[in-house]
Scaffold this active site. Structure first.
Site, PDB file in Angstrom:
ATOM      1  N   THR A 121     -54.557  41.253  49.704  1.00 54.04           N
ATOM      2  CA  THR A 121     -55.313  42.496  49.881  1.00 54.04           C
ATOM      3  C   THR A 121     -54.434  43.697  50.266  1.00 54.04           C
ATOM      4  O   THR A 121     -54.953  44.786  50.504  1.00 54.04           O
ATOM      5  CB  THR A 121     -56.382  42.300  50.965  1.00 54.04           C
ATOM      6  OG1 THR A 121     -55.763  41.755  52.148  1.00 54.04           O
ATOM      7  CG2 THR A 121     -57.456  41.327  50.489  1.00 54.04           C
ATOM      8  N   GLU A 122     -53.129  43.512  50.304  1.00 54.07           N
ATOM      9  CA  GLU A 122     -52.249  44.578  50.798  1.00 54.07           C
ATOM     10  C   GLU A 122     -52.409  45.885  50.033  1.00 54.07           C
ATOM     11  O   GLU A 122     -52.483  46.969  50.635  1.00 54.07           O
ATOM     12  CB  GLU A 122     -50.780  44.123  50.741  1.00 54.07           C
ATOM     13  CG  GLU A 122     -50.403  43.079  51.780  1.00 54.07           C
ATOM     14  CD  GLU A 122     -50.634  41.651  51.309  1.00 54.07           C
ATOM     15  OE1 GLU A 122     -50.118  40.724  51.946  1.00 54.07           O
ATOM     16  OE2 GLU A 122     -51.330  41.456  50.285  1.00 54.07           O
ATOM     17  N   VAL A 123     -52.430  45.800  48.681  1.00 55.24           N
ATOM     18  CA  VAL A 123     -52.490  47.048  47.910  1.00 55.24           C
ATOM     19  C   VAL A 123     -53.768  47.835  48.189  1.00 55.24           C
ATOM     20  O   VAL A 123     -53.799  49.055  48.010  1.00 55.24           O
ATOM     21  CB  VAL A 123     -52.376  46.781  46.390  1.00 55.24           C
ATOM     22  CG1 VAL A 123     -50.975  46.329  46.038  1.00 55.24           C
ATOM     23  CG2 VAL A 123     -53.420  45.785  45.919  1.00 55.24           C
ATOM     24  N   ILE A 125     -55.071  48.360  51.059  1.00 50.43           N
ATOM     25  CA  ILE A 125     -54.966  49.166  52.285  1.00 50.43           C
ATOM     26  C   ILE A 125     -53.689  50.005  52.299  1.00 50.43           C
ATOM     27  O   ILE A 125     -53.316  50.553  53.333  1.00 50.43           O
ATOM     28  CB  ILE A 125     -55.041  48.296  53.561  1.00 50.43           C
ATOM     29  CG1 ILE A 125     -53.879  47.299  53.637  1.00 50.43           C
ATOM     30  CG2 ILE A 125     -56.379  47.593  53.658  1.00 50.43           C
ATOM     31  CD1 ILE A 125     -53.716  46.660  55.001  1.00 50.43           C
TER      32      ILE A 125
END
Length: 244
Positions: A121-123, A125
């Site tokens: 889910t990094e991209v 945030i």
């Protein structure tokens, strides 16, 4: 408050991520306590293998946005798992997000129930899966990583097994783990240590080559304006400004 549970059965040390209030997010405190527990297990001659598992419905939600560990601490934790002289097996019965996937990739084997879900889910945030790429890139299908790194999509245990993130999955994760743990208990301790060294050599080459650069990238992105917006949006349960 103890964040890591410890239990022993027939030479297998179980370490349990036990911070359900934040979905076992990787806080500075949890990372430090887990690193210490792994060090103790590595030095204990009565331990043949380590199982890493969790309480609650989430293995790990990734970095704790309110109390994140320094990137260097996460690198050190992942390396400790890889260099531990005992095999480390992940046991997953819930969701895994972002940095939690780095823990899975660092483990020598990983088993999950069919209820588990996964997402980088990094991209979404405003950051990138930088540090966790150290164990992930050498061990996971590159085409799958391209899709899931870049989109943040959720995927299931069958897909995670197909891409190499998991060793196996089953409706009952303990049924899947039983032959693995039996095999480890039947194996000579010194032989396990040396065989693990053979298997982790390429992963450790990536650490030696890329850790400094990826640590710097992680620190830069986490301090960026887009990351501030993404994390604020996440905490406020709204879409970040860039969503179209």
């Amino acid at each position: 408050m103890t964040l890591i549970g410890r239990a022993r059965a027939r030479a297998v040390q179980t370490l349990t991520l036990d911070s359900p209030h934040n979905r076992n997010a990787l806080s500075a405190a949890l990372v430090g306590e887990l690193a210490d527990a792994l060090a103790d297990a590595g030095q204990d001659t009565g331990v043949r293998a380590v199982v890493l598992t969790h309480t609650g419905n989430t293995f790990s939600a990734g970095a704790d946005l309110k109390d994140p560990p320094p990137p260097e601490a996460l690198v050190a934790l992942l390396r400790r798992i890889i260099e531990l002289p005992k095999p480390v097996v992940a046991r997953v019965t819930g969701h895994v997000r972002a940095g939690g996937l780095g823990l899975l990739a660092a483990c020598d084997m990983a088993a999950a129930s069919t209820e588990a879900t996964f997402a980088f889910t990094e991209v979404r945030i405003g950051v990138a899966p930088a540090v966790i790429s150290l164990p992930l890139l050498p061990r996971t299908d590159p085409r799958a990583l391209s899709r899931y790194y870049l989109t943040g999509e959720r995927f299931d245990a069958a897909e995670a097994t197909a891409t190499g993130l998991l060793t196996t999955h089953a409706d009952d994760v303990d049924t899947a783990l039983a032959p693995i743990l039996d095999g480890l208990r039947r194996s000579a301790p010194d032989a396990l240590t040396e065989t693990k060294r053979l298997l982790t050599a390429r992963v450790l080459e990536a650490f030696d080559r890329d850790a400094a650069g990826l640590t710097a990238l992680s620190a830069r992105l986490f301090s960026s304006a887009q990351a501030r917006e993404g994390m604020t949006a996440f905490l406020e349960r709204r879409d970040p400004a860039w969503v179209v």
